[in-house]
Design a protein around this motif. Sequence first.
Motif, PDB file in Angstrom:
ATOM      1  N   THR A  29       2.741  54.770  33.597  1.00 24.99           N
ATOM      2  CA  THR A  29       2.787  54.660  34.934  1.00 24.99           C
ATOM      3  C   THR A  29       2.990  56.085  35.398  1.00 24.99           C
ATOM      4  O   THR A  29       3.174  57.188  34.633  1.00 24.99           O
ATOM      5  N   PRO A  30       2.639  56.423  36.688  1.00 22.28           N
ATOM      6  CA  PRO A  30       2.909  58.070  37.358  1.00 22.28           C
ATOM      7  C   PRO A  30       3.920  58.680  36.891  1.00 22.28           C
ATOM      8  O   PRO A  30       4.123  60.024  37.142  1.00 22.28           O
ATOM      9  N   ARG A  31       5.189  57.902  36.587  1.00 19.43           N
ATOM     10  CA  ARG A  31       6.236  58.486  36.318  1.00 19.43           C
ATOM     11  C   ARG A  31       6.288  59.455  34.992  1.00 19.43           C
ATOM     12  O   ARG A  31       6.737  60.502  34.875  1.00 19.43           O
ATOM     13  N   TYR A  32       5.511  58.828  34.033  1.00 25.49           N
ATOM     14  CA  TYR A  32       5.337  59.659  32.897  1.00 25.49           C
ATOM     15  C   TYR A  32       3.937  60.621  33.162  1.00 25.49           C
ATOM     16  O   TYR A  32       4.158  61.758  32.571  1.00 25.49           O
ATOM     17  N   THR A  33       2.898  60.152  33.635  1.00 30.44           N
ATOM     18  CA  THR A  33       1.790  60.968  33.744  1.00 30.44           C
ATOM     19  C   THR A  33       1.772  62.073  34.693  1.00 30.44           C
ATOM     20  O   THR A  33       0.894  62.913  34.744  1.00 30.44           O
ATOM     21  N   LYS A  34       2.701  61.834  35.614  1.00 31.99           N
ATOM     22  CA  LYS A  34       2.941  62.773  36.712  1.00 31.99           C
ATOM     23  C   LYS A  34       1.747  62.703  37.877  1.00 31.99           C
ATOM     24  O   LYS A  34       1.451  63.764  38.372  1.00 31.99           O
ATOM     25  N   ILE A  35       1.331  61.546  37.763  1.00 30.88           N
ATOM     26  CA  ILE A  35       0.084  61.441  38.873  1.00 30.88           C
ATOM     27  C   ILE A  35       0.726  61.701  40.313  1.00 30.88           C
ATOM     28  O   ILE A  35       1.754  61.042  40.484  1.00 30.88           O
ATOM     29  N   GLY A  36       0.305  62.801  41.082  1.00 30.87           N
ATOM     30  CA  GLY A  36       0.665  62.883  42.361  1.00 30.87           C
ATOM     31  C   GLY A  36       1.990  64.115  42.452  1.00 30.87           C
ATOM     32  O   GLY A  36       2.375  64.395  43.307  1.00 30.87           O
ATOM     33  N   TYR A  37       1.973  64.433  41.316  1.00 29.80           N
ATOM     34  CA  TYR A  37       3.115  65.815  41.122  1.00 29.80           C
ATOM     35  C   TYR A  37       2.588  66.894  42.021  1.00 29.80           C
ATOM     36  O   TYR A  37       1.572  67.421  41.796  1.00 29.80           O
ATOM     37  N   ARG A  38       3.385  67.184  42.957  1.00 30.06           N
ATOM     38  CA  ARG A  38       3.258  68.321  43.949  1.00 30.06           C
ATOM     39  C   ARG A  38       4.302  69.015  44.285  1.00 30.06           C
ATOM     40  O   ARG A  38       5.050  69.055  45.034  1.00 30.06           O
ATOM     41  N   PRO A  39       4.612  70.101  43.166  1.00 35.26           N
ATOM     42  CA  PRO A  39       5.968  70.839  43.413  1.00 35.26           C
ATOM     43  C   PRO A  39       5.430  71.922  44.461  1.00 35.26           C
ATOM     44  O   PRO A  39       4.381  72.385  45.133  1.00 35.26           O
ATOM     45  N   ILE A  40       6.681  72.715  44.897  1.00 35.39           N
ATOM     46  CA  ILE A  40       6.644  73.512  45.962  1.00 35.39           C
ATOM     47  C   ILE A  40       6.271  74.670  45.390  1.00 35.39           C
ATOM     48  O   ILE A  40       7.271  75.292  44.537  1.00 35.39           O
TER      49      ILE A  40
END
Length: 241
Positions: A36-47
């Motif tokens: 799931t995206p929690r592991y693959t970091k899909i959508g990860y958008r750091p400041i």
Amino acid sequence: MANFFPRWTNWVPLKLVVCAIVIACGLSGATWYYATPRYTKIGYRPIQPVPFPHDIHVTQLGMDCRYCHSFVDVAAHSNVPNTQTCMNCHTQVAKDNPKLEPVRESWKTGKPIEWVWIHRTVDYVFYNHAAHVNRGISCFSCHGSVNHMPVVYMAKPHSMGWCLECHRHPENFLRPEDQVFNLDWKPEDVQPAEFVAKYGQPHDARDDFSKKKKLTQTEIGETLKERWNINPPTNCQGCHR
């Protein structure tokens, strides 16, 4: 009636049920975490310390990816631009913009800007950027439509299965080398006659590609795969060295 089974066997059904529940929970948890995206970091958008709108720089201003990421086609690792690269423009353009104060401060002090990494390959995986972009794999394939992102985020999973999908079927991703950094490129942009004149076509192709109105991604990919003799590794040693 004689008891044929020892007394401890009375607990076997309960133990089997408990084991089944534990296994089911373990599999569900592993799937939830690793797939799931929690592991693959899909959508990860750091400041980031400085907002850098890729859509403005790339799409509106027409900057090439390699102006900032200058190592991407000559080295295994791509680079994040240093302050000098930013100041090449911003000593004249938007030089008083308050959002660029961290850049100006870095320029004065010599202290690098601490960018937050988004696409970072884990230590136990070897990935060569130059080997990919010099053989028709676009930035888009791994990073998505960065040229339309006001804020860069993780658009692809970068998981082992995702990488292997490309290694097993590179024809689905290959494009002409002069279109690698054109993130808006589409197969229908190719002129069949010009493409065939430059790259030819697969030896086992039944149709004459040059006479077609349009070429599909598969036709383009199969041609380039054969032309460049592309045969990506799918064994462990290919990436885990």
